[in-house]
Design an enzyme around this catalytic site. Structure first.
Site, PDB file in Angstrom:
ATOM      1  N   SER A 242       0.629  -1.159   0.603  1.00 23.40           N
ATOM      2  CA  SER A 242       0.487   0.158   0.404  1.00 23.40           C
ATOM      3  C   SER A 242       1.524   1.326  -0.203  1.00 23.40           C
ATOM      4  O   SER A 242       0.775   1.822  -0.938  1.00 23.40           O
ATOM      5  CB  SER A 242      -1.024  -0.230   1.140  1.00 23.40           C
ATOM      6  OG  SER A 242      -0.522  -0.536   2.416  1.00 23.40           O
ATOM      7  N   HIS A 272      -1.927  -8.533   2.374  1.00 22.32           N
ATOM      8  CA  HIS A 272      -1.592  -7.965   2.585  1.00 22.32           C
ATOM      9  C   HIS A 272      -2.528  -7.371   3.837  1.00 22.32           C
ATOM     10  O   HIS A 272      -2.930  -8.602   4.907  1.00 22.32           O
ATOM     11  CB  HIS A 272      -1.379  -6.436   1.632  1.00 22.32           C
ATOM     12  CG  HIS A 272      -0.979  -5.095   2.417  1.00 22.32           C
ATOM     13  ND1 HIS A 272      -0.297  -4.870   3.110  1.00 22.32           N
ATOM     14  CD2 HIS A 272      -0.852  -3.590   1.105  1.00 22.32           C
ATOM     15  CE1 HIS A 272       0.111  -3.875   3.515  1.00 22.32           C
ATOM     16  NE2 HIS A 272      -0.295  -3.060   2.498  1.00 22.32           N
ATOM     17  N   HIS A 318       5.643 -12.993   7.416  1.00 16.53           N
ATOM     18  CA  HIS A 318       6.211 -11.543   7.210  1.00 16.53           C
ATOM     19  C   HIS A 318       7.551 -11.531   5.738  1.00 16.53           C
ATOM     20  O   HIS A 318       8.094 -12.085   6.183  1.00 16.53           O
ATOM     21  CB  HIS A 318       6.590 -10.648   7.557  1.00 16.53           C
ATOM     22  CG  HIS A 318       5.974  -9.351   8.169  1.00 16.53           C
ATOM     23  ND1 HIS A 318       6.753  -8.635   7.285  1.00 16.53           N
ATOM     24  CD2 HIS A 318       5.212  -8.861   8.318  1.00 16.53           C
ATOM     25  CE1 HIS A 318       6.584  -7.599   7.411  1.00 16.53           C
ATOM     26  NE2 HIS A 318       5.580  -6.868   7.618  1.00 16.53           N
ATOM     27  N   ARG A 327       3.489  -5.460  16.534  1.00 20.42           N
ATOM     28  CA  ARG A 327       2.450  -5.262  16.453  1.00 20.42           C
ATOM     29  C   ARG A 327       1.095  -6.248  17.117  1.00 20.42           C
ATOM     30  O   ARG A 327      -0.022  -5.586  18.006  1.00 20.42           O
ATOM     31  CB  ARG A 327       1.671  -4.961  15.591  1.00 20.42           C
ATOM     32  CG  ARG A 327       2.904  -3.603  14.860  1.00 20.42           C
ATOM     33  CD  ARG A 327       2.887  -3.286  14.107  1.00 20.42           C
ATOM     34  NE  ARG A 327       3.121  -4.442  12.899  1.00 20.42           N
ATOM     35  CZ  ARG A 327       2.791  -4.512  11.672  1.00 20.42           C
ATOM     36  NH1 ARG A 327       1.858  -3.412  10.725  1.00 20.42           N
ATOM     37  NH2 ARG A 327       2.530  -5.748  10.824  1.00 20.42           N
ATOM     38  N   ASP A 373      -1.505  -8.819  12.339  1.00 24.56           N
ATOM     39  CA  ASP A 373      -2.845  -9.500  11.592  1.00 24.56           C
ATOM     40  C   ASP A 373      -3.479 -10.730  12.621  1.00 24.56           C
ATOM     41  O   ASP A 373      -4.347 -11.326  12.069  1.00 24.56           O
ATOM     42  CB  ASP A 373      -3.447  -9.884   9.791  1.00 24.56           C
ATOM     43  CG  ASP A 373      -3.206  -8.387   9.401  1.00 24.56           C
ATOM     44  OD1 ASP A 373      -3.597  -7.249   9.285  1.00 24.56           O
ATOM     45  OD2 ASP A 373      -2.391  -8.389   8.147  1.00 24.56           O
TER      46      ASP A 373
HETATM   47  N1  HAX Z   1       2.123 -20.327   6.070  1.00 30.50           N
HETATM   48  C1  HAX Z   1       2.412 -21.415   5.013  1.00 30.50           C
HETATM   49  N2  HAX Z   1       3.227 -21.126   4.336  1.00 30.50           N
HETATM   50  C2  HAX Z   1       3.687 -19.673   4.327  1.00 30.50           C
HETATM   51  C3  HAX Z   1       3.029 -18.511   5.110  1.00 30.50           C
HETATM   52  C4  HAX Z   1       1.456 -18.926   6.073  1.00 30.50           C
HETATM   53  N3  HAX Z   1       2.262 -17.996   6.866  1.00 30.50           N
HETATM   54  N4  HAX Z   1       3.698 -17.853   4.720  1.00 30.50           N
HETATM   55  C5  HAX Z   1       4.882 -17.666   4.030  1.00 30.50           C
HETATM   56  N5  HAX Z   1       4.727 -18.790   3.749  1.00 30.50           N
HETATM   57  C6  HAX Z   1       5.024 -20.323   2.686  1.00 30.50           C
HETATM   58  C7  HAX Z   1       5.197 -18.893   0.918  1.00 30.50           C
HETATM   59  O1  HAX Z   1       4.150 -18.887   0.523  1.00 30.50           O
HETATM   60  C8  HAX Z   1       6.304 -19.564   0.501  1.00 30.50           C
HETATM   61  O2  HAX Z   1       5.613 -20.797  -0.541  1.00 30.50           O
HETATM   62  P1  HAX Z   1       5.856 -20.943  -1.751  1.00 30.50           P
HETATM   63  O3  HAX Z   1       7.704 -20.661  -1.687  1.00 30.50           O
HETATM   64  O4  HAX Z   1       5.693 -22.189  -1.924  1.00 30.50           O
HETATM   65  O5  HAX Z   1       6.035 -19.732  -2.885  1.00 30.50           O
HETATM   66  C9  HAX Z   1       7.607 -19.974   1.279  1.00 30.50           C
HETATM   67  O6  HAX Z   1       6.450 -19.652   2.716  1.00 30.50           O
HETATM   68  C10 HAX Z   1       8.254 -18.446   1.343  1.00 30.50           C
HETATM   69  O7  HAX Z   1       7.623 -17.083   1.880  1.00 30.50           O
HETATM   70  P2  HAX Z   1       8.473 -15.850   2.538  1.00 30.50           P
HETATM   71  O8  HAX Z   1       9.792 -16.135   1.764  1.00 30.50           O
HETATM   72  O9  HAX Z   1       8.969 -16.815   3.925  1.00 30.50           O
HETATM   73  O10 HAX Z   1       7.160 -15.535   2.283  1.00 30.50           O
HETATM   74  P3  HAX Z   1       6.798 -14.006   1.910  1.00 30.50           P
HETATM   75  O11 HAX Z   1       8.006 -12.768   2.077  1.00 30.50           O
HETATM   76  O12 HAX Z   1       7.180 -14.326   0.502  1.00 30.50           O
HETATM   77  O13 HAX Z   1       5.733 -13.570   2.234  1.00 30.50           O
HETATM   78  C11 HAX Z   1       3.097 -12.761   3.380  1.00 30.50           C
HETATM   79  C12 HAX Z   1       4.651 -12.774   3.215  1.00 30.50           C
HETATM   80  C13 HAX Z   1       3.259 -12.395   4.465  1.00 30.50           C
HETATM   81  C14 HAX Z   1       2.473 -12.651   2.622  1.00 30.50           C
HETATM   82  C15 HAX Z   1       3.104 -14.788   3.785  1.00 30.50           C
HETATM   83  O14 HAX Z   1       4.278 -15.252   5.179  1.00 30.50           O
HETATM   84  C16 HAX Z   1       2.256 -15.481   3.852  1.00 30.50           C
HETATM   85  O15 HAX Z   1       1.400 -15.220   3.044  1.00 30.50           O
HETATM   86  N6  HAX Z   1       1.368 -14.614   5.400  1.00 30.50           N
HETATM   87  C17 HAX Z   1      -0.035 -15.478   5.404  1.00 30.50           C
HETATM   88  C18 HAX Z   1      -0.637 -13.926   5.156  1.00 30.50           C
HETATM   89  C19 HAX Z   1      -0.652 -12.829   5.940  1.00 30.50           C
HETATM   90  O16 HAX Z   1      -0.532 -12.902   7.266  1.00 30.50           O
HETATM   91  N7  HAX Z   1      -0.946 -11.351   5.328  1.00 30.50           N
HETATM   92  C20 HAX Z   1      -0.339 -10.423   6.443  1.00 30.50           C
HETATM   93  C21 HAX Z   1       1.400  -9.878   6.546  1.00 30.50           C
HETATM   94  C22 HAX Z   1       1.214  -8.223   7.118  1.00 30.50           C
HETATM   95  C23 HAX Z   1       0.717  -7.889   6.321  1.00 30.50           C
HETATM   96  O17 HAX Z   1       1.439  -7.078   5.467  1.00 30.50           O
HETATM   97  N8  HAX Z   1      -0.796  -6.975   6.203  1.00 30.50           N
HETATM   98  O18 HAX Z   1      -1.425  -5.431   6.151  1.00 30.50           O
END
Ligand code: HAX
Length: 433
Positions: A242, A272, A318, A327, A373
């Site tokens: 964002s 996000h 994250h 947080r 979150d």
């Molecule tokens: N559950 C299962 N698998 C997860 C995971 C979780 N909570 N978090 C990361 N992974 C997986 C990823 O999907 C990725 O898998 P692939 O290699 O198969 O693509 C792998 O672990 C490596 O990912 P990463 O490098 O650790 O994490 P990213 O930087 O790619 O993504 C995210 C960060 C926050 C998007 C991710 O951890 C996620 O999807 N979390 C769940 C959704 C979430 O909580 N989002 C809110 C984040 C905070 C925010 O921005 N709020 O606004």
């Protein structure tokens, strides 16, 4: 006071401009990072390619607003006389100027916001025209765009102005926006969920307090929660979807309404800001499936089923953080103080006990710890704000403080239009390896 805040920002911007000029004069050609081929394909993780002055995210310590951690700010920022959580308007002063405000300065920001808060009639009419099942984030983004009718930046730009002054109408638009967002958000809340017009007793409101009343939640403990919520969601450095989206759009000198609305559209994504809604759904489904708080064994099984089904555990992981999000911690402290027996909080706590081990064993997520979150939904439900599709709007009202501060500072520091270089895979094969 409005002029005092604006003058203070001006003074700080002038000093920072000189500082950056001298800094780049001394070190402008220093190489600060090497980019591997994996990084452009991997969401540009870890490339230090943006400057964002309001806050900095430390992978282990979490967010620092102008150098201060959230627990420090809970001590340092002015509170409501009867409360213990910092006032969001005090955080806004800090983000905008880098200075911790006095109680009077925070109050003056609040008065300024309340004085500018009335929504134009066409905004109310536009929102009222939308089908009530329009997602609240869609309504929010549209509502922000309707407000740009009165953009001082757009008007001043068309009339012609010196580019060193761009920040000033950007500041005026930003304060107008921040003032109106609680009114816009609560209008969306009331009409989407069929809530009555609120009772608005003649009180000396703070920014979050008025917002709570407008949504129909006059409970003091809920207002304290909303203050905490508004403070912790306000900014998370510049690279998140964002903030970065708003920054890119703003770099084209689009006005703050266009820039914020674009950022809000990014916040609406499930990876996000929408993650708060999805996290709560996950916790509610656990409660429903097990008829309450599950056993550790059952919860562990469910988490493995989720992962084996190719889904993420919402609220965990994250892109930058590598520890429990501070947080998350402050929300947990709030829950331990105010609602320790709450069933949803107990499920959230049990997830905290079990999910990090499961994610570590699973071995994919770089960060097995909870983010902001994972917690917010159970607190809001406790006080009766159960409409979880609305949660990302609350997040957006808060995040606007950081986004708009970033925009004012980017204009004030004269940052140019963003234009990174992209390449094709064919080009990379032929030229980059
Ligand atoms: N559950 C299962 N698998 C997860 C995971 C979780 N909570 N978090 C990361 N992974 C997986 C990823 O999907 C990725 O898998 P692939 O290699 O198969 O693509 C792998 O672990 C490596 O990912 P990463 O490098 O650790 O994490 P990213 O930087 O790619 O993504 C995210 C960060 C926050 C998007 C991710 O951890 C996620 O999807 N979390 C769940 C959704 C979430 O909580 N989002 C809110 C984040 C905070 C925010 O921005 N709020 O606004």
């Amino acid at each position: 006071m409005p002029q005092v805040l604006k003058d203070r920002i001006h003074e700080k911007l002038m000093a920072k401009r000189e500082e950056i000029k001298a800094f780049l004069g001394d070190h402008g050609d220093k190489v600060i990072h090497e980019v591997t081929l994996k990084q452009p394909y991997g969401g540009m993780r870890g490339i230090p390619a943006l400057v964002w002055e309001p806050s900095l995210l430390d992978p282990n310590g979490g967010i620092r607003f102008r150098g201060y951690t959230i627990p420090e700010l809970q001590q340092m920022l002015p509170h409501h006389p009867r409360g213990s959580q910092p006032l969001p308007e005090a955080l806004l002063f800090l983000l905008l100027t880098g200075d911790v405000p006095t109680q009077e300065e925070a109050k003056a920001v609040c008065d300024q916001l309340l004085a500018r808060s009335e929504l134009p009639q066409h905004t109310v009419e536009t929102i009222n025209c939308l089908p009530t099942d329009t997602h609240p984030m869609t309504q929010f983004s549209i509502g922000i765009l309707t407000l740009r009718q009165n953009s001082q930046f757009a008007k001043a730009y068309m009339e012609g102005m010196d580019k060193t002054d761009f920040w000033a109408p950007t500041y005026e638009d930003s304060m107008d926006l921040l003032a109106k967002l609680p009114d816009l958000a609560s209008l969306i809340y009331r009409r989407t969920y069929g809530k009555p017009e609120p009772d608005m007793p003649d009180l000396d409101y703070c920014w979050a307090g008025k917002f709570a009343y407008l949504m129909g939640f006059p409970n003091f403990e809920f207002i304290e929660l909303l203050r905490l919520y508004m403070v912790i969601h306000a900014d998370h450095e510049g690279g998140n979807v964002s903030a970065h989206t708003s920054q890119v759009v703003g770099s084209a000198l689009s006005d703050p309404y266009y820039a914020l609305s674009a950022g809000i559209n990014g916040l609406a994504g499930p990876l996000h800001g929408l993650a708060n809604q999805i996290s709560l759904r996950f916790v509610l489904d656990i409660k429903e499936k097990f008829g309450g708080v599950p056993s550790k064994h059952d919860l562990r099984e469910l988490l493995w089923d989720t992962l084996h089904g190719g889904q993420v555990i919402p609220g965990y992981g994250h892109a930058v953080l590598r520890q429990t999000d501070p947080r998350y911690r402050v929300q947990r402290e709030f829950a331990l103080e105010h609602l320790p027996e709450d069933e949803l909080f107990q499920i959230v706590s049990l997830l905290y006990e079990i999910a990090p081990d499961v994610l570590r064993e699973h071995g994919k997520a770089k960060n097995p710890w909870p983010n902001v979150d994972a917690h917010s939904g159970c607190l809001l439900v406790h006080y009766g704000l159960v409409e979880h599709e609305f949660y990302t709007v609350l997040f957006g009202v808060s995040r606007a403080m950081g986004i708009l501060t970033g925009l004012i500072w980017a204009r004030g520091l004269g940052f140019p239009i963003e234009r990174p270089k992209s390449f094709t895979t064919e080009f990379a094969k032929e030229n980059l390896v």
